[in-house]
Write a protein that holds these residues in place. Structure first.
Motif, PDB file in Angstrom:
ATOM      1  N   SER A 199       5.936   6.748  -1.428  1.00  0.00           N
ATOM      2  CA  SER A 199       6.503   5.966  -0.338  1.00  0.00           C
ATOM      3  C   SER A 199       5.476   4.956   0.147  1.00  0.00           C
ATOM      4  CB  SER A 199       6.940   6.878   0.808  1.00  0.00           C
ATOM      5  OG  SER A 199       5.824   7.607   1.295  1.00  0.00           O
ATOM      6  N   LYS A 200       5.972   3.905   0.800  1.00  0.00           N
ATOM      7  CA  LYS A 200       5.097   2.859   1.304  1.00  0.00           C
ATOM      8  C   LYS A 200       4.386   3.332   2.569  1.00  0.00           C
ATOM      9  CE  LYS A 200       7.022  -1.187   1.615  1.00  0.00           C
ATOM     10  NZ  LYS A 200       5.997  -2.088   1.175  1.00  0.00           N
ATOM     11  N   ALA A 201       3.128   2.900   2.747  1.00  0.00           N
ATOM     12  CA  ALA A 201       2.378   3.249   3.947  1.00  0.00           C
ATOM     13  C   ALA A 201       3.011   2.595   5.172  1.00  0.00           C
ATOM     14  CB  ALA A 201       0.926   2.825   3.795  1.00  0.00           C
ATOM     15  N   ASN A 202       3.425   1.359   5.046  1.00  0.00           N
ATOM     16  CA  ASN A 202       4.095   0.638   6.128  1.00  0.00           C
ATOM     17  C   ASN A 202       5.486   0.249   5.639  1.00  0.00           C
ATOM     18  OD1 ASN A 202       1.764   0.624   7.806  1.00  0.00           O
ATOM     19  ND2 ASN A 202       0.930  -0.975   6.508  1.00  0.00           N
ATOM     20  N   LYS A 260       0.850  -1.194   0.000  1.00  0.00           N
ATOM     21  CA  LYS A 260       0.000   0.000   0.000  1.00  0.00           C
ATOM     22  C   LYS A 260       0.879   1.235   0.000  1.00  0.00           C
ATOM     23  CE  LYS A 260      -3.648  -2.214   2.593  1.00  0.00           C
ATOM     24  NZ  LYS A 260      -4.209  -2.351   3.935  1.00  0.00           N
ATOM     25  N   LEU A 261       0.440   2.228  -0.775  1.00  0.00           N
ATOM     26  CA  LEU A 261       1.220   3.456  -0.895  1.00  0.00           C
ATOM     27  C   LEU A 261       0.690   4.521   0.047  1.00  0.00           C
ATOM     28  CD1 LEU A 261       1.671   3.654  -4.751  1.00  0.00           C
ATOM     29  CD2 LEU A 261       3.274   2.813  -3.055  1.00  0.00           C
ATOM     30  N   ASN A 262       1.581   5.350   0.503  1.00  0.00           N
ATOM     31  CA  ASN A 262       1.244   6.476   1.350  1.00  0.00           C
ATOM     32  C   ASN A 262       0.776   7.615   0.458  1.00  0.00           C
ATOM     33  OD1 ASN A 262       0.994   7.929   3.666  1.00  0.00           O
ATOM     34  ND2 ASN A 262       3.181   8.203   4.004  1.00  0.00           N
ATOM     35  N   SER A 263      -0.192   8.381   0.902  1.00  0.00           N
ATOM     36  CA  SER A 263      -0.608   9.529   0.096  1.00  0.00           C
ATOM     37  C   SER A 263       0.366  10.667   0.351  1.00  0.00           C
ATOM     38  CB  SER A 263      -2.030   9.955   0.482  1.00  0.00           C
ATOM     39  OG  SER A 263      -2.063  10.344   1.833  1.00  0.00           O
TER      40      SER A 263
END
Length: 112
Positions: free
Chosen positions: A90-93, A82-85
Motif C-alpha cells: 500500500s502507498k505511504a500517503n 513511496k510504499l508503506n511497510s
C-alpha cells in the motif's frame, strides 16, 4: 463432454491431510502456494462465497461508472509513490484526487 466431480476433488487425500475435516488454518500459511489460492478474498473450496462472481461484476461496474461519469483531477499535486511497510503493498500517503461530474452525465446522475 468432461464431467468433473468437484466434491470428490476437494476431498482428495493426496491433496489434503484429513480432507473431510473443517480446518481453515490450512490456508493461512501453506508451505507451497497452490495455483488459484493466491487471492482468496471470497474463500475457496466448498466453503467459497456463492456470490463471488456477482461481487466481481459489481466492483467492475462501479469502477466503470466512476470512470465514465466523472472527470478526475489531482489539481497539480505530485503523486507520492513511496510504499508503506507491511504485509500488503500500500502507498505511504494515499492518492488525493478530485472528481467532477461530466457535463453530459449531470442529468443522469441527478436521478439517482
Amino acid at each position: 463432454m468432461l464431467i468433473v466431480n468437484a466434491w470428490a476433488m476437494q476431498r482428495d487425500p493426496k491433496v489434503w491431510e484429513e480432507p473431510n475435516e473443517f480446518k481453515p488454518e490450512r490456508f493461512e500459511a501453506a508451505p507451497v502456494e497452490r495455483e488459484g489460492s493466491k487471492f482468496v478474498a471470497f474463500g475457496m473450496g466448498r466453503r467459497a462465497c456463492p456470490g463471488a462472481t456477482m461481487g466481481m461484476h459489481v466492483v467492475s461496474l462501479a469502477l466503470a461508472v466512476l470512470i465514465q461519469c466523472f472527470e478526475w483531477d489531482t489539481t497539480g499535486l505530485k503523486m507520492d509513490m513511496k510504499l508503506n511497510s507491511g504485509l500488503t503493498l500500500s502507498k505511504a500517503n494515499p492518492l488525493e484526487a478530485f472528481c467532477t461530474p461530466r457535463q453530459d452525465m449531470i442529468e443522469l446522475l441527478s436521478h439517482v
